[in-house]
Each structure stands twice: as C-alpha cells, then as structure tokens.
Write an enzyme that holds these catalytic residues in place. Structure first.
Site, PDB file in Angstrom:
ATOM      1  CG  ASP A  38      -0.234  -0.124   2.509  1.00 50.42           C
ATOM      2  OD1 ASP A  38       1.004  -0.335   2.482  1.00 50.42           O
ATOM      3  OD2 ASP A  38      -0.882  -0.010   3.558  1.00 50.42           O
ATOM      4  CG  ASP A 260      22.235  10.921 -18.313  1.00 54.25           C
ATOM      5  OD1 ASP A 260      21.686  11.961 -17.905  1.00 54.25           O
ATOM      6  OD2 ASP A 260      21.930  10.368 -19.386  1.00 54.25           O
ATOM      7  CG  ASP A 272      18.989  14.796 -19.744  1.00 59.06           C
ATOM      8  OD1 ASP A 272      19.868  14.112 -19.177  1.00 59.06           O
ATOM      9  OD2 ASP A 272      18.377  14.413 -20.753  1.00 59.06           O
ATOM     10  CG  HIS A 351      22.272   7.445 -27.711  1.00 60.68           C
ATOM     11  ND1 HIS A 351      22.535   8.798 -27.842  1.00 60.68           N
ATOM     12  CD2 HIS A 351      23.282   6.940 -26.954  1.00 60.68           C
ATOM     13  CE1 HIS A 351      23.638   9.094 -27.177  1.00 60.68           C
ATOM     14  NE2 HIS A 351      24.130   7.983 -26.641  1.00 60.68           N
ATOM     15  CG  HIS A 355      16.088  14.324 -25.313  1.00 59.94           C
ATOM     16  ND1 HIS A 355      15.709  15.076 -24.227  1.00 59.94           N
ATOM     17  CD2 HIS A 355      17.169  13.611 -24.896  1.00 59.94           C
ATOM     18  CE1 HIS A 355      16.500  14.809 -23.207  1.00 59.94           C
ATOM     19  NE2 HIS A 355      17.408  13.930 -23.577  1.00 59.94           N
ATOM     20  CE1 TYR A 389      27.289   5.687 -24.014  1.00 60.46           C
ATOM     21  CE2 TYR A 389      26.668   5.796 -26.339  1.00 60.46           C
ATOM     22  CZ  TYR A 389      26.653   6.346 -25.067  1.00 60.46           C
ATOM     23  OH  TYR A 389      26.007   7.528 -24.858  1.00 60.46           O
ATOM     24  NE  ARG A 413      24.350   9.805 -22.081  1.00 58.51           N
ATOM     25  CZ  ARG A 413      24.296   8.576 -21.605  1.00 58.51           C
ATOM     26  NH1 ARG A 413      24.723   7.560 -22.349  1.00 58.51           N
ATOM     27  NH2 ARG A 413      23.835   8.319 -20.393  1.00 58.51           N
TER      28      ARG A 413
HETATM   29  N1  GLY Z   1      18.884  11.099 -19.153  1.00 66.66           N
HETATM   30  C1  GLY Z   1      18.142  10.669 -20.252  1.00 66.66           C
HETATM   31  C2  GLY Z   1      18.677  11.183 -21.501  1.00 66.66           C
HETATM   32  O1  GLY Z   1      19.790  11.678 -21.538  1.00 66.66           O
HETATM   33  O2  GLY Z   1      18.024  11.201 -22.502  1.00 66.66           O
HETATM   34 MN    MN Z   2      19.175  13.496 -22.498  1.00 63.04          MN
HETATM   35 MN    MN Z   3      20.766  12.440 -19.855  1.00 66.33          MN
END
Ligand code: GLY
Ligand code: MN
Ligand code: MN
Length: 441
Positions: A38, A260, A272, A351, A355, A389, A413
C-alpha cells in the site's frame, strides 16, 4: 505547498482556449502510482495538466470550454476537503482553494464528474481528449460522445469527433516562454553544480551509490523535488549500458565514471546533463582518444543548433565527427557516407544525439512532420549528447574492424542543455566543466 504564479498559467490557458476555438478539452491530472503493497511513488503531476493549471494534487481533472462565455471556461474537478484523508495524506486545496488560488471559474468535487461532464460538454463542436491513456475517464467521455453523435444525427448539433490535446499543447510547450527559460536555467544550473560536486569529490568516493547519494542529496538541499529521472551513475563497462540505474558497483581506479543526472524543480522543470570523468584523475591513452572524439562531436553539434537548423542536422553533424574519429583509430572502416547509410556505426553509437527538454525530460514536440524537418526556433531547448560505447554486447557488423581489447569497457557520453537563440546557441549547463584539463587532477 505550491502556490501558482497565476499570470503564467492564465496566459497559457488563454492561448490554449483560443486554439480550441469551439471545442471542449478534458485534461486529466495524474493519479498516484503504486510502488508496492500500500505504498506509492511520490506524486508526479501530468505535465499537460500542470502546464495549464499549476495544480499539484492527484485525481483532478480540468475542463477547457472554449464554446462557453468568459468566466465559464476553466473548470476544475478536485478532491474535496476531508479532515480524515488530510490527516493521512496531507493538505488539499479543496473546491474553495481551486477557485481562489488556482483561478478556476468553477470547481467541483471529482465525485460529481459523471453527472456534470455531459452538461459542460454540451454545445461544443468537438471533444479534445487523449484516447488510450485514462481508461476510467475515457469510458465516461466515450459515453458522452456516443450520445452526442446520436443527437447530432437527429438535431444537427453535438460533438462529431474527438481530437488529441497534444496537437495544441505540444506546439505550445515546445517553445519556452521567458518564465520557462528562467526556470530551466535554474534547473540546469543546480544539475550542473551537482556534476561539479562529483568532479571535486571523486577521489574520496568508493562506490557508484555514494555518487548517486551525493548528487541527489544536493538536488534536495537546493530545494529541487529530486532527480528528474533515475540517475545513471555508471563506472567502467557499466557506462556501455545506456539506461544503467543499478548504481551499486565499486569505483575502480583506471575506469571512467559516466554520470547522467539532472534535477526536477518543484514546478517540474528539468535538467539533463552527462559528464564522464576519470576516477583516478587521469585518462588512459585510449580513454583520452575516445573522449576527444566525443567532445569534438559534441562541440561541433552544439554549434549547429542554430535557428533554421533542425534536430536531424544536429544529429548528423555529431555522427559525422564520431565516425571520422573512429575511422582514424581503426574502429570503423569505409566511406563515411556508406557507414551512415548502412548504419555500420550502431555497435558503437546507438542513440540519437538529443531531444527536447522541458517539463518532461524527453519533452513533447515534433522533430519532423513526415518528410518535413521541424526547424529550430528561438526559445526551444534541446540536449546535445553524443557518445561512444565500446563493449562486446553488440556484434561488430560484417566487414567492420574487430575491436582490440584495449578499447573495451570505455563508455563516454557528454550531454549539455542548449537554448536556441537569435544569436548563438546558449549552453545552459556550462557550469559543469568538460575539458580534459578540467577533469584531470
Ligand atoms: N537522461 C536521459 C537522456 O539523456 O536522454
Ligand atoms: Mn538526455
Ligand atoms: Mn541524460
């Protein structure tokens, strides 16, 4: 408890209502989500609901009735005041608070939704509601819609379609207002300072979890809600797992540490940022070579994030620098165009380069409309985050060089948050240092 800056939210509602032009929008807030037994996760408001209301309680619904006259257009359904519930779960604004503090034209108990929703919707041209996301409310909305379709066939009035609110809200949220830019700068600054704290104290830390504690403790100390997403604290080969969140391995001298992490402010604006640093204070020869390639790709890509450019261009610019660099050290071979066309780099860079960033970490807004690339405009905020990577996880594509062991376990990264501006792109996360000379000690 959060009190909204009503001017900010009222302006957004006004724009949204104008866009609705005769339609009625039903925007549900979020519900609490069960963690186990719960116990629930901390409450996280739905971003669209938040954007339009600033109301931070679960189980609320907002109506935006553009077919009604001024003063009857913004309706909130909320949990009513209840002494016992508030003793267990905390303060509620109730109906009076929703009207007085959040400027609803009228507030009702959420328990009245079934009875009142058809009355409010009556007379609109179209219903605006996100299908497939809110099963309980959707049932009610579809019943109303079905009745309206019937009456339309007899009386010639009633909603004849359901549209998605995202059509309007994504477009609005993609361009950040002055107020939002200020809040985003604050979120990113706190996030950047947390990364600096990691850099400054890495030599005294023994485990990924300690770094996570350091960062997230700093977010809370600075008054943020906490991390914007699960912090990634990945040492050595763990950095090659893109969404690594176990964060419990020992830190080994000689390895890199990829962090990150970004904070979420009390009004949900997010940072971010990713930094990758040498745990021992010195990059190895191979680590330094890969770091330099990623940093060069990132800087070139940031420069390309100008008005009129687009996110595909930013990605392609980064990709080209990464591929050229990897070719130079013998980790890729062939023509750059051919490598891109056949995606022969994907075992090393899998990737996209960035974004949109805002109330959602992967914020709303189109990147392209079919063949048409959405151009970058003043007030957009995006991340630029190339990486390399190197691991055994993804097989080397046929015809590409076998990877020597000396490169394996390197995951790098570098991610910054960028505001698109008239002049040059502004790097909001500049306080988090990233030059090799800054990171070595
Ligand atoms: N932390 C998620 C990204 O970098 O998109
Ligand atoms: Mn990001
Ligand atoms: Mn990120």
């Amino acid at each position: 408890m959060f009190k909204p800056d009503n001017k900010v939210f009222a302006e957004r509602r006004e724009i949204f209502l104008n866009k609705l032009d005769g339609k009625a929008a039903i925007i549900p807030g979020a519900k609490l989500v069960k963690h186990h037994a719960d116990c629930e996760y901390p409450f996280r408001q739905d971003s669209n609901f938040w954007y339009l209301t600033g109301f931070d309680e679960p189980d609320a619904i907002a109506l935006f009735l553009s077919h009604k006259p001024e003063g009857e257009r913004f309706i909130l359904f909320v949990s009513p005041k209840d002494v016992i519930s508030e003793v267990w779960h905390g303060f509620r604004w109730g109906l009076e608070g929703a009207e007085k503090e959040f400027k609803a034209d009228k507030a009702h108990s959420i328990n009245e939704l079934n009875d009142l929703l058809p009355i409010y919707i009556n007379g609109c041209d179209e219903i605006v509601f996100s299908i497939g996301k809110h099963p309980l409310i959707e049932k009610i909305v579809l019943e109303i819609f079905s009745k309206q379709l019937e009456s339309r066939s007899r009386l010639g009035v009633g909603a004849n379609s359901i549209k998605s609110p995202e059509i309007y809200l994504n477009e609005m949220r993609l361009i950040k207002s002055e107020f939002e830019i200020k809040r985003m700068k604050e979120a990113v600054q706190i996030s950047a300072e947390a990364h600096e704290l990691v850099r400054e104290s890495i030599s005294s830390k023994k485990n990924e979890r300690q770094i996570q504690g350091l960062i997230e403790g700093f977010f809370l100390e600075k008054g943020a809600r906490g991390p914007a997403y699960n912090s990634i604290v990945a040492s050595g080969d763990n950095a090659c797992i893109l969404h690594y969140t176990s964060n419990n391995a020992p830190l080994n001298n000689g390895d890199l540490l990829l962090v990150d992490a970004g904070c979420s402010l009390t009004d949900y604006y997010n940072g971010d940022i990713t930094r990758t640093i040498p745990i021992s204070g010195k990059f190895s020869k191979e680590q330094k070579i890969i770091y330099e390639i990623v940093l060069s790709a990132q800087k070139t890509a940031i420069k390309s994030a100008v008005i009129g450019s687009n996110s595909s261009t930013v990605h392609n610019v980064a990709l080209k620098v990464l591929i050229e660099g990897l070719k130079e050290i013998g980790l890729l071979s062939g023509s750059t165009e051919g490598i891109i066309e056949h995606q022969l780099y994907k075992h090393l860079y899998m990737h996209k380069t960035g974004h949109w960033l805002g109330l959602d970490v992967h914020d709303v807004g189109a990147y392209r409309m079919g063949e048409y690339e959405v151009p970058l405009k003043n007030g957009m905020i995006l991340t630029v985050e190339p990486g390399i990577y190197i691991s055994d996880r993804i097989p080397v594509p046929e015809g590409q060089p076998i990877i020597d062991d000396k490169w394996k376990g390197i995951g790098i990264r570098i991610e910054d948050d960028i505001l698109v501006k008239d002049t040059n792109p502004e790097v909001l996360s500049i306080a988090a240092l990233k030059e090799i000379s800054d990171l070595e000690f």
